[in-house]
Write a protein that holds these residues in place. Structure first.
Motif, PDB file in Angstrom:
ATOM      1  N   ILE A  96       4.303   1.959   0.454  1.00 22.93           N
ATOM      2  CA  ILE A  96       5.289   2.436  -0.625  1.00 22.93           C
ATOM      3  C   ILE A  96       5.764   3.804  -0.372  1.00 22.93           C
ATOM      4  O   ILE A  96       4.670   4.278  -0.527  1.00 22.93           O
ATOM      5  N   ASN A  97       7.086   4.041  -0.108  1.00 20.82           N
ATOM      6  CA  ASN A  97       7.264   5.426   0.250  1.00 20.82           C
ATOM      7  C   ASN A  97       7.316   6.249  -1.423  1.00 20.82           C
ATOM      8  O   ASN A  97       8.334   5.884  -1.912  1.00 20.82           O
ATOM      9  N   VAL A  98       6.197   6.844  -1.474  1.00 20.00           N
ATOM     10  CA  VAL A  98       6.459   7.647  -2.953  1.00 20.00           C
ATOM     11  C   VAL A  98       6.704   9.147  -2.537  1.00 20.00           C
ATOM     12  O   VAL A  98       6.065   9.989  -3.451  1.00 20.00           O
ATOM     13  N   SER A  99       6.913   9.469  -1.510  1.00 17.02           N
ATOM     14  CA  SER A  99       7.082  10.906  -0.987  1.00 17.02           C
ATOM     15  C   SER A  99       8.454  11.490  -1.519  1.00 17.02           C
ATOM     16  O   SER A  99       9.220  10.876  -1.650  1.00 17.02           O
ATOM     17  N   PRO A 100       8.407  12.897  -1.606  1.00 12.24           N
ATOM     18  CA  PRO A 100       9.872  13.387  -1.721  1.00 12.24           C
ATOM     19  C   PRO A 100      10.846  13.082  -0.928  1.00 12.24           C
ATOM     20  O   PRO A 100      12.120  12.713  -1.234  1.00 12.24           O
ATOM     21  N   PHE A 156     -11.453   3.933   5.267  1.00 10.49           N
ATOM     22  CA  PHE A 156     -10.001   3.446   4.452  1.00 10.49           C
ATOM     23  C   PHE A 156      -9.504   4.363   3.225  1.00 10.49           C
ATOM     24  O   PHE A 156      -8.319   3.936   3.007  1.00 10.49           O
ATOM     25  N   LEU A 157     -10.387   5.344   2.887  1.00 10.93           N
ATOM     26  CA  LEU A 157      -9.921   5.971   1.680  1.00 10.93           C
ATOM     27  C   LEU A 157      -9.409   7.309   1.826  1.00 10.93           C
ATOM     28  O   LEU A 157      -8.645   7.794   1.358  1.00 10.93           O
ATOM     29  N   ASP A 158      -9.981   8.235   2.895  1.00 10.90           N
ATOM     30  CA  ASP A 158      -9.586   9.559   2.997  1.00 10.90           C
ATOM     31  C   ASP A 158      -8.150   9.732   3.505  1.00 10.90           C
ATOM     32  O   ASP A 158      -7.763  10.501   3.385  1.00 10.90           O
ATOM     33  N   MET A 159      -7.723   8.448   4.247  1.00  7.87           N
ATOM     34  CA  MET A 159      -6.274   8.768   4.742  1.00  7.87           C
ATOM     35  C   MET A 159      -5.219   8.893   3.612  1.00  7.87           C
ATOM     36  O   MET A 159      -3.970   9.348   3.892  1.00  7.87           O
ATOM     37  N   PHE A 160      -5.402   8.513   2.234  1.00  7.45           N
ATOM     38  CA  PHE A 160      -4.739   8.738   1.245  1.00  7.45           C
ATOM     39  C   PHE A 160      -4.625  10.119   0.449  1.00  7.45           C
ATOM     40  O   PHE A 160      -4.011  10.204  -0.666  1.00  7.45           O
ATOM     41  N   THR A 161      -5.466  10.976   0.999  1.00  3.76           N
ATOM     42  CA  THR A 161      -5.567  12.200   0.404  1.00  3.76           C
ATOM     43  C   THR A 161      -4.173  12.903   0.728  1.00  3.76           C
ATOM     44  O   THR A 161      -3.710  12.614   1.751  1.00  3.76           O
ATOM     45  N   THR A 162      -3.919  13.856   0.017  1.00  2.66           N
ATOM     46  CA  THR A 162      -2.483  14.773  -0.241  1.00  2.66           C
ATOM     47  C   THR A 162      -2.366  15.385   1.354  1.00  2.66           C
ATOM     48  O   THR A 162      -3.475  16.146   1.858  1.00  2.66           O
ATOM     49  N   GLY A 163      -1.406  15.153   1.916  1.00  3.89           N
ATOM     50  CA  GLY A 163      -0.981  15.650   3.151  1.00  3.89           C
ATOM     51  C   GLY A 163      -1.654  15.114   4.394  1.00  3.89           C
ATOM     52  O   GLY A 163      -1.552  15.614   5.560  1.00  3.89           O
ATOM     53  N   ASN A 164      -2.513  14.018   4.108  1.00  3.29           N
ATOM     54  CA  ASN A 164      -3.225  13.623   5.479  1.00  3.29           C
ATOM     55  C   ASN A 164      -2.044  13.154   6.487  1.00  3.29           C
ATOM     56  O   ASN A 164      -1.441  12.588   6.061  1.00  3.29           O
ATOM     57  N   GLY A 165      -2.631  13.291   7.601  1.00  6.50           N
ATOM     58  CA  GLY A 165      -1.524  12.746   8.845  1.00  6.50           C
ATOM     59  C   GLY A 165      -1.207  11.375   8.924  1.00  6.50           C
ATOM     60  O   GLY A 165      -0.182  11.103   9.203  1.00  6.50           O
ATOM     61  N   ASN A 166      -2.250  10.480   8.435  1.00  5.29           N
ATOM     62  CA  ASN A 166      -2.057   9.000   8.306  1.00  5.29           C
ATOM     63  C   ASN A 166      -1.732   8.677   7.012  1.00  5.29           C
ATOM     64  O   ASN A 166      -1.707   7.288   6.843  1.00  5.29           O
ATOM     65  N   ASN A 167      -1.358   9.521   6.095  1.00  9.96           N
ATOM     66  CA  ASN A 167      -0.973   8.948   4.637  1.00  9.96           C
ATOM     67  C   ASN A 167       0.535   8.793   4.810  1.00  9.96           C
ATOM     68  O   ASN A 167       1.498   9.629   4.253  1.00  9.96           O
ATOM     69  N   ASN A 168       1.245   7.546   5.208  1.00 13.87           N
ATOM     70  CA  ASN A 168       2.282   7.346   5.302  1.00 13.87           C
ATOM     71  C   ASN A 168       3.227   7.263   4.037  1.00 13.87           C
ATOM     72  O   ASN A 168       4.664   7.527   4.064  1.00 13.87           O
ATOM     73  N   THR A 169       2.489   6.808   3.024  1.00 15.43           N
ATOM     74  CA  THR A 169       3.048   6.578   1.575  1.00 15.43           C
ATOM     75  C   THR A 169       3.496   7.753   1.116  1.00 15.43           C
ATOM     76  O   THR A 169       4.281   8.065   0.358  1.00 15.43           O
ATOM     77  N   GLY A 170       2.644   9.087   1.426  1.00 13.64           N
ATOM     78  CA  GLY A 170       3.138  10.492   0.860  1.00 13.64           C
ATOM     79  C   GLY A 170       2.386  10.536  -0.484  1.00 13.64           C
ATOM     80  O   GLY A 170       2.912  11.433  -1.328  1.00 13.64           O
ATOM     81  N   TYR A 171       1.609   9.616  -0.717  1.00 11.91           N
ATOM     82  CA  TYR A 171       0.834   9.657  -2.071  1.00 11.91           C
ATOM     83  C   TYR A 171       0.208  10.907  -2.178  1.00 11.91           C
ATOM     84  O   TYR A 171      -0.372  11.426  -1.430  1.00 11.91           O
ATOM     85  N   SER A 172       0.082  11.405  -3.590  1.00 13.62           N
ATOM     86  CA  SER A 172      -0.488  12.725  -3.804  1.00 13.62           C
ATOM     87  C   SER A 172      -1.099  12.358  -5.176  1.00 13.62           C
ATOM     88  O   SER A 172      -0.302  12.637  -5.949  1.00 13.62           O
TER      89      SER A 172
END
Length: 549
Positions: free
Chosen positions: A299-303, A460-476
């Protein structure tokens, strides 16, 4: 009658096209190869966006890289780390310093010696912010790795050093129990500075410059057709490599590559058409392998979401809406009626079978129901201001070409319409475009999947950290970032497991994702093809494979 007539014509054209895709290609010994070479044809289901070890983050690229390159270690058939380029290694008593001793017989495909400096260069290149590697964070375990990647330190301070041609010393930020297994991962593979810097953007697209150090070397790259490799005679263990040639085919349509397998034009495929899977498993044509991965929607939650659709972005920023979307999906129905490969409904993000590094299976919580909870979903949507979907903006699901992805997207589309009263459109693109749109946050809802890089919940979890290159959701989320950072620095395994569970609690509360199911790997393989390692990390490894006459 006309519809059936056109259908017959379409099938005939498809078979003709498929035949043309294989015209001029050598066949395996089972097909009567006259060259005397054991040749296998393997479908990887898409033309890789890249096969540069430092840039790749896709399974299709990984299939190629793990056969062309070799890291300090390899994974054996039991997923255990065994010596690769490094014949042995020492670990300091505090678990922070690893000293790898390289084989003096290790060679590149052009005959030059594989040196410790090739690893140092490759690791620092992946960390270099100018490289823009989406997997740079996988090297943050190195001392000052993250600091260098974020511009707070220099390459000289990164904890990897070639002390001579055959000795590599890695210094870590914190003790990392799975570091040795990481050294078998493609991002940790060596690359040659002279090759890469001479052709920085094209070296991995041409046979003459794709110099590798693994059991196979590239001899031809046909874009959108095949990547052809032959046995690397300079590989240190070449005498035990029994396959002479691998042709990696890039057919994306399940029906096409399944037909090619049935007619003997392919020796190995995965993900056959869902309707065929139960029968294939029953008669032994296909086999289901363990696969540490989760199929999900971002789910795209990025700016950047505002630039795609400002109204939809505002709606998706509400956690109640995101949870309603999750609760309105019948995951059991999807795995039983659509995917049909023995998958399990995903009630969390970390899949079943994943280790917590404390000797236990990590997943023990069900954050989501296996079947839809319509009443709670409708309640949450109403609380968010959209009773029965009234006033809710139209959303779009982005997915890459494959019938299974389309079938799942259509099922979710129908469930959300029926259960929530909201309208969804679908957008189908080829794999390269799909990966680019996800990376650039050019979507609202995007089909995604994540396969473990190593067997630990952290992958499976560190990919959702802020700015992670594989964090396609933009979650922060600052709290989430802190929990992951604490877990990475925590030497006590039990305390570390608690921190990781707390991180998943936070992720599944905020829900920037929609988990659908935990993967299985359904593979159809030529019965004469033996000892292929179907890794639960998502790779086909042919180092020990053979083709019977």
């Amino acid at each position: 009658m006309l519809k059936n007539k056109f259908k017959i014509l379409a099938v005939t054209m498809s078979l003709t096209l498929m035949g043309s895709l294989f015209t001029g290609c050598g066949t395996s010994k089972t097909g009567g190869n006259t060259t005397g070479k054991s040749t296998i044809k393997v479908n990887i289901a898409a033309d890789p966006k890249t096969i540069d070890p430092g840039l790749n983050n896709s399974v299709e690229g990984g299939h190629v890289i793990t056969n062309a390159f070799e890291g300090l270690t390899n994974l054996d058939k039991n997923e255990k780390s065994v010596p690769g380029v490094a014949e042995k290694w020492d670990v300091s008593s505090d678990g922070l310093t690893y000293t790898f001793h390289l084989r003096k017989k290790a060679k590149w495909s052009d005959g030059k010696t594989v040196k410790a400096s090739d690893f140092e260069y490759a690791w620092k290149r992946a960390l270099d912010p100018k490289t823009a590697s989406q997997y740079a964070y996988q090297l943050f375990y190195l001392k000052n790795g993250e600091a260098y990647n974020t511009g707070k330190s220099t390459a000289a301070n990164v904890g990897v050093k070639a002390t001579d041609d055959y000795t590599l010393v890695a210094t870590l930020e914190s003790p990392t129990p799975y570091f040795i297994s990481l050294t078998a991962f493609p991002t940790y593979a060596p690359v040659r500075k002279d090759i890469v810097e001479k052709n920085p953007t094209t070296w991995a697209t041409k046979a003459e410059t794709y110099i590798s150090n693994g059991p196979f070397k590239m001899v031809e790259y046909k874009q959108k057709d095949s990547l052809n490799f032959e046995k690397n005679s300079n590989y240190w263990n070449a005498k035990n490599v029994k396959i002479d040639r691998i042709e990696f085919k890039t057919l994306e349509n399940e029906s096409s590559y399944y037909s090619a397998f049935k007619t003997g034009q392919l020796d190995l495929i995965d993900k056959p058409p869902a309707a065929e899977i139960p029968g294939l498993l029953k008669d032994g044509t296909a086999k289901s392998y363990p696969y540490l991965g989760t199929y999900f929607y971002d789910i795209n939650v990025s700016p950047q979401a505002k630039g795609v659709n400002s109204q939809a972005a505002k709606v998706l920023s509400d956690a109640r809406v995101r949870k309603a979307l999750n609760l309105a999906i019948d995951r059991t129905s999807i795995v039983e009626k659509i995917s049909k490969g023995g998958e399990k409904p995903a009630t969390s993000f970390v899949p079943l079978g994943t280790s917590d590094s404390n000797g236990n299976e990590f997943t023990n919580k069900e954050y989501l129901p296996k079947t839809a909870d319509v009443s709670q979903a409708k309640k949450l949507l109403a609380e968010a201001g959209y009773p029965d979907g009234k006033g809710f903006p139209q959303l779009e699901i982005l997915y890459n070409t494959m019938q299974n992805h389309q079938n799942i997207a259509q099922a979710v589309q129908d469930m959300w319409k029926k259960n929530l009263g909201i309208n969804i459109t679908l957008r189908n693109v080829e794999r390269k475009v799909h990966l680019t749109d996800l990376q650039k946050h050019n979507f609202l809802l995007g089909r995604d999947g994540w396969i473990a890089d190593y067997n630990d919940a952290m992958t499976f979890l560190d990919m959702f950290t802020t700015g992670n290159g594989n964090n396609n959701t933009g979650y922060s989320n600052t709290k989430y970032d802190q929990l992951i950072a604490q877990a990475k620095a925590e030497p006590d395994k039990a305390k570390r497991a608690v921190l990781l569970h707390s991180a998943e609690d936070q992720l599944m509360t905020d829900l920037p994702i929609i988990p659908i199911y935990y993967y299985t790997e359904v593979v159809c393989m030529n019965k004469k093809l033996k000892n292929v390692h179907i890794s639960n990390l998502g790779f086909f490894i042919f180092r020990d494979a053979s083709l019977q006459k």
